[in-house]
Design a protein around this motif. Sequence first.
Motif, PDB file in Angstrom:
ATOM      1  N   MET A  80      -2.989  -9.997  -4.169  1.00  0.00           N
ATOM      2  CA  MET A  80      -2.290  -9.073  -5.296  1.00  0.00           C
ATOM      3  C   MET A  80      -2.250  -7.607  -5.011  1.00  0.00           C
ATOM      4  N   ALA A  81      -1.299  -6.783  -5.529  1.00  0.00           N
ATOM      5  CA  ALA A  81      -1.195  -5.355  -5.334  1.00  0.00           C
ATOM      6  C   ALA A  81      -2.604  -4.747  -5.754  1.00  0.00           C
ATOM      7  N   PRO A  82      -3.015  -3.922  -5.195  1.00  0.00           N
ATOM      8  CA  PRO A  82      -4.336  -3.414  -5.674  1.00  0.00           C
ATOM      9  C   PRO A  82      -4.110  -2.780  -6.996  1.00  0.00           C
ATOM     10  N   HIS A 129      -4.329  -1.214  11.985  1.00  0.00           N
ATOM     11  CA  HIS A 129      -3.560  -0.193  11.590  1.00  0.00           C
ATOM     12  C   HIS A 129      -4.198   1.148  10.915  1.00  0.00           C
ATOM     13  N   ALA A 130      -4.768   0.817   9.896  1.00  0.00           N
ATOM     14  CA  ALA A 130      -5.734   1.778   9.252  1.00  0.00           C
ATOM     15  C   ALA A 130      -7.325   1.213   9.233  1.00  0.00           C
ATOM     16  N   GLU A 131      -8.354   1.755   9.562  1.00  0.00           N
ATOM     17  CA  GLU A 131      -9.660   1.258   9.808  1.00  0.00           C
ATOM     18  C   GLU A 131      -9.847   0.538   8.530  1.00  0.00           C
ATOM     19  N   LEU A 132     -10.480  -0.541   8.511  1.00  0.00           N
ATOM     20  CA  LEU A 132     -10.905  -1.525   7.270  1.00  0.00           C
ATOM     21  C   LEU A 132     -12.377  -0.953   6.907  1.00  0.00           C
ATOM     22  N   SER A 133     -12.424  -0.064   5.810  1.00  0.00           N
ATOM     23  CA  SER A 133     -13.809   0.384   5.548  1.00  0.00           C
ATOM     24  C   SER A 133     -13.595   0.740   4.099  1.00  0.00           C
ATOM     25  N   VAL A 134     -14.625   0.818   3.362  1.00  0.00           N
ATOM     26  CA  VAL A 134     -14.343   0.567   1.850  1.00  0.00           C
ATOM     27  C   VAL A 134     -13.603   1.998   1.085  1.00  0.00           C
ATOM     28  N   GLU A 135     -13.774   3.057   1.896  1.00  0.00           N
ATOM     29  CA  GLU A 135     -13.006   4.264   1.149  1.00  0.00           C
ATOM     30  C   GLU A 135     -11.593   3.953   1.817  1.00  0.00           C
ATOM     31  N   GLN A 136     -11.012   3.096   2.479  1.00  0.00           N
ATOM     32  CA  GLN A 136      -9.857   2.779   2.761  1.00  0.00           C
ATOM     33  C   GLN A 136      -9.316   1.471   2.403  1.00  0.00           C
ATOM     34  N   MET A 137      -9.952   0.989   1.419  1.00  0.00           N
ATOM     35  CA  MET A 137      -9.727  -0.263   0.890  1.00  0.00           C
ATOM     36  C   MET A 137      -9.017  -0.257  -0.573  1.00  0.00           C
ATOM     37  N   LEU A 138      -8.555  -1.425  -1.238  1.00  0.00           N
ATOM     38  CA  LEU A 138      -7.778  -1.400  -2.400  1.00  0.00           C
ATOM     39  C   LEU A 138      -6.799  -0.066  -2.630  1.00  0.00           C
ATOM     40  N   PHE A 139      -7.012   0.370  -3.664  1.00  0.00           N
ATOM     41  CA  PHE A 139      -5.976   1.518  -4.349  1.00  0.00           C
ATOM     42  C   PHE A 139      -6.136   2.825  -3.286  1.00  0.00           C
ATOM     43  N   ASN A 140      -6.967   2.536  -2.161  1.00  0.00           N
ATOM     44  CA  ASN A 140      -6.958   3.609  -1.323  1.00  0.00           C
ATOM     45  C   ASN A 140      -6.495   3.261   0.251  1.00  0.00           C
ATOM     46  N   ARG A 141      -5.792   2.164  -0.011  1.00  0.00           N
ATOM     47  CA  ARG A 141      -5.191   1.411   1.318  1.00  0.00           C
ATOM     48  C   ARG A 141      -3.782   1.579   1.447  1.00  0.00           C
ATOM     49  N   PRO A 142      -3.232   2.341   2.378  1.00  0.00           N
ATOM     50  CA  PRO A 142      -4.038   3.107   3.229  1.00  0.00           C
ATOM     51  C   PRO A 142      -4.494   4.525   2.900  1.00  0.00           C
ATOM     52  N   ASN A 143      -3.532   5.009   1.473  1.00  0.00           N
ATOM     53  CA  ASN A 143      -4.134   6.026   0.879  1.00  0.00           C
ATOM     54  C   ASN A 143      -3.661   6.094  -0.499  1.00  0.00           C
ATOM     55  N   HIS A 183      -3.010  -3.076   1.710  1.00  0.00           N
ATOM     56  CA  HIS A 183      -4.115  -3.828   1.211  1.00  0.00           C
ATOM     57  C   HIS A 183      -3.452  -5.482   1.556  1.00  0.00           C
ATOM     58  N   PRO A 184      -4.272  -6.373   1.915  1.00  0.00           N
ATOM     59  CA  PRO A 184      -5.728  -6.417   2.105  1.00  0.00           C
ATOM     60  C   PRO A 184      -6.105  -6.243   3.567  1.00  0.00           C
ATOM     61  N   ALA A 234      -0.776  -8.974   3.673  1.00  0.00           N
ATOM     62  CA  ALA A 234       0.102  -7.719   3.180  1.00  0.00           C
ATOM     63  C   ALA A 234       1.386  -7.627   3.196  1.00  0.00           C
ATOM     64  N   GLY A 235       2.116  -8.370   4.136  1.00  0.00           N
ATOM     65  CA  GLY A 235       3.366  -8.447   3.985  1.00  0.00           C
ATOM     66  C   GLY A 235       4.074  -9.174   2.856  1.00  0.00           C
TER      67      GLY A 235
END
Lengths: 393, 501
Positions: B130-132, B443-457, B478-479, B487-488
């Motif tokens: 689902m969308a974050p 494409h964007a590092e998978l890390s907790v600060e770039q996950m969910l509602f912060n992916r990619p920003n 996401h995800p 994601a697509g």
Amino acid sequence: MTGLKRATQLLTTPFHARTSAANLQGRWGPWAGYRAALCFGDVDMEYTAIRNAASVYDLCPMVKYRFTGPDAEAYLDHLTVRNVAKLKPGSVHYTLWCDDEGKVLDDGTLLRHGPQEFLLSCQERHLPWMLDAATGYDVTIADVTTEIAALSLQGPTSAAVLRLAGWDVSDLRPFRMLKVDFGGAELTISRTGFTGDLGYELWTSADHALPLWDHLMAAGALHGIRPIGTDALNLARLDAGFLIANVDFIPADQALRHDRARSPFEIGLDWLIDWTKGHFNGRRALVAERAAGSEWAMVGLDIEGNVSAEGSILYLGKKKEVGYITSAAWSPSAKRSIALAQIRRPYHESADIWVEIYAQRELQYAKLMLKADQTARPFYEPARRRTTPPQAF
Amino acid sequence: MLTRSSEVIVIGGGVNGLAAATRLAREGARVTLLETAAQTGGAMAARGAAGDMPLAHLTPGLDPRVAKGMALETRGLRFHAPLRDTALDLGGDHRTVAGGLASGADAAAWATLHQRLMRFASVLAPFRAMAPPRLKGGGNDWGALMRHGLGLRAIGAREFRELLRMVLINAADVAEDELNDPLLQGLMAHDATQGAWLGPRSPNSLILYLNRLAMGAQMRLPVGGMGSVAKAMTEAATAAGVTIRLGARVAQIETLEGRVTGVVLDDGARLLADHVVSAISPKATFLDLIGPRGLETGLLRATRDIRARGATARLTLRLNAAPNFRGADLQSRMVIAPSVNAVEEAWNPVKYGEVPKRPVMEIVIPTATEPELAPDGGHVLSALVQCAPHDPAKPKAAKTAMLKATMRVLEDYAPGLGEMVSATHFLMPWEIEAEYGLSNWHHAELSVEQMLFNRPNHATAQYATPIAGLWLGSAGSHPGGGITGAAGWNAAGAIIRGKAV
């Protein structure tokens, strides 16, 4: 003690030798890292000089950025909301700039010195934002705050003072600039100001500050010239209905609470926006806000009585809280108790707005509930502000 | 809103671009998919740079919605049995892991830990589809959020507390707390950090392991190689009515009054569209295709600040005989990561742009499972090697050193391997970026600060962007990546729901 040793004194401006000598009360306040005179001796005399003679105000603490390069115009059109392409060399305009959400970051005056050279004078510092916004533009941005000495010469006799100083400004229309020679340095005279009166701002290099001060004071000796502090200027700018960042609105990047930032619509400056010039910072959000409506309105108020309403809360029908005063004073020129206020829409159109003032009378507070009527801004606007050539006073 | 007459352009023909294009075409939109390369598939397509292999050599299995929605099985896509994992031992005392069970003295501890982590992963997995969620701005699917939130609570108060304790912890701590066998600890440390830009002792590394488990605990090898996935998905896209244009490089995304109007190709051709879905790197999308002049300064900053460093090098060896990894099962997924510290020590130098002495790696020999894939009878060894510096001071020397170190490690584990090599293809992270547009594996590092509602920003986390009609749908959203198409598929769903258009 080491902490104290490391602490830095407020900076002094290039005019400090003169302003400190004239500051009889030693009343200074911090302004953008500088020591700025609040009052030289008598705020009423200083205000009177603005409205009846000539006043000199040290503008050096204003933050100044220079933009140069082939893309300077396109860049400033991207950064700010007003149409910079329409600003001709030798002209000045008042403008503002927004963040992505269309909230105001700051306002300022933009001076166009040439096709590829601009100077922006504003209240707060924005270099990181401006540099980031310059990505993709061939523009050079420099903070030139310390390089430029600037004085504001305001009042009915200001044109006469300049004439006596050797510079004929009779043809200089509002928001236009004139470049003259002063002691081998370039001096820019712009017909601009923050008082809503006839007045000029003078810009030269920092090393010419003291000779310029002395020259003006000598020229204006018989025309009532006197240095003024921030207190008197603040009163005059309120007459004129001008806003100050961090007084009447908080720059969006400094607001800790998300709902404190304001859009141009919400501070009555949406008239600056050029919707036809293409993309600019905040445009998307502002287009949406234009369609959906805004939350706040900036209004001018005429409050009964003569007690300044500074820091007061506004009520609808004396009951429902609908807004607050951002600036207020008894205006000696308008002979009214005036205020700038933020009111939640749609109550900005109500005729039933009241202000609750805690008035201190001999150390004892009295609570007043006074009627506040909306009134046009400027609160006070003499015709001489715009008349060209200026009348002889 | 998406309508039957909507013109949609999908940029990028990788797994996510194909998934998004097909889902949108099935909704009736007229979809054109633009792919730079001469074939679709992106990281799933063998295109020379990585030798006989595509960039990605395994999949955790496609997102079930993608597999079903694109009828991939009907199109003949088959997978071999899920791969066992072999944690290689220098002395030949390997550990194998399959179905959540490990060999060796630590079998019971592994089973307990695996069960717990799988339970956590299974309650987190639905959020991948689902969308974050976000706090402000609307667009949340509250029904799904409620359901998945209840699912989280349904694991019980004690387990929920454990989940909260562990979700932001580092993988090394968990491996060392719960396991004793260095080989199994090393396997977990490797798998948690594969494709990421961090080490097992970096904060928040366990959540990457949970994400991996949520995709599928065991990796799969498609019958016929990864290219089969690309082929089946491309067929599905075509069948759904997607027009695919190969060799079409987008030079610019055009906008007017804050709305997408179409794209311009590098040959100057202009294609109009109501919607543009970018299934390529979000950074490239904004910084190169929209360009800074079309961006708000805040969005420009947030985009520039997306971290996308890659620490994975890609090795393909053509071998003239079957290698011998001291008796290890060549049909398994072999991992060289002898301990937590071995992974951490492979990671440390990368922080300073240096090459590790002993890289860790994941090795697959597809030809052991499917001999017909070998071009000339021999074998193909395919490895993802960690950790490679993404931006060393001397790239050429770094590449040479990295390959040398990798071959030395391989030779230690499979003596004589070096002499079997008839061709070597080795790509460092910057070469992967140049060839595939992937500066990071995701494409964007998978890390907790770039996950969910912060992916990619924050500004672009729900597939919609501040530019009306422009949507993001790559692994950078996401995800994240991993050859699942999630994601697509999610991005297409967001467009269909018509959010923020």
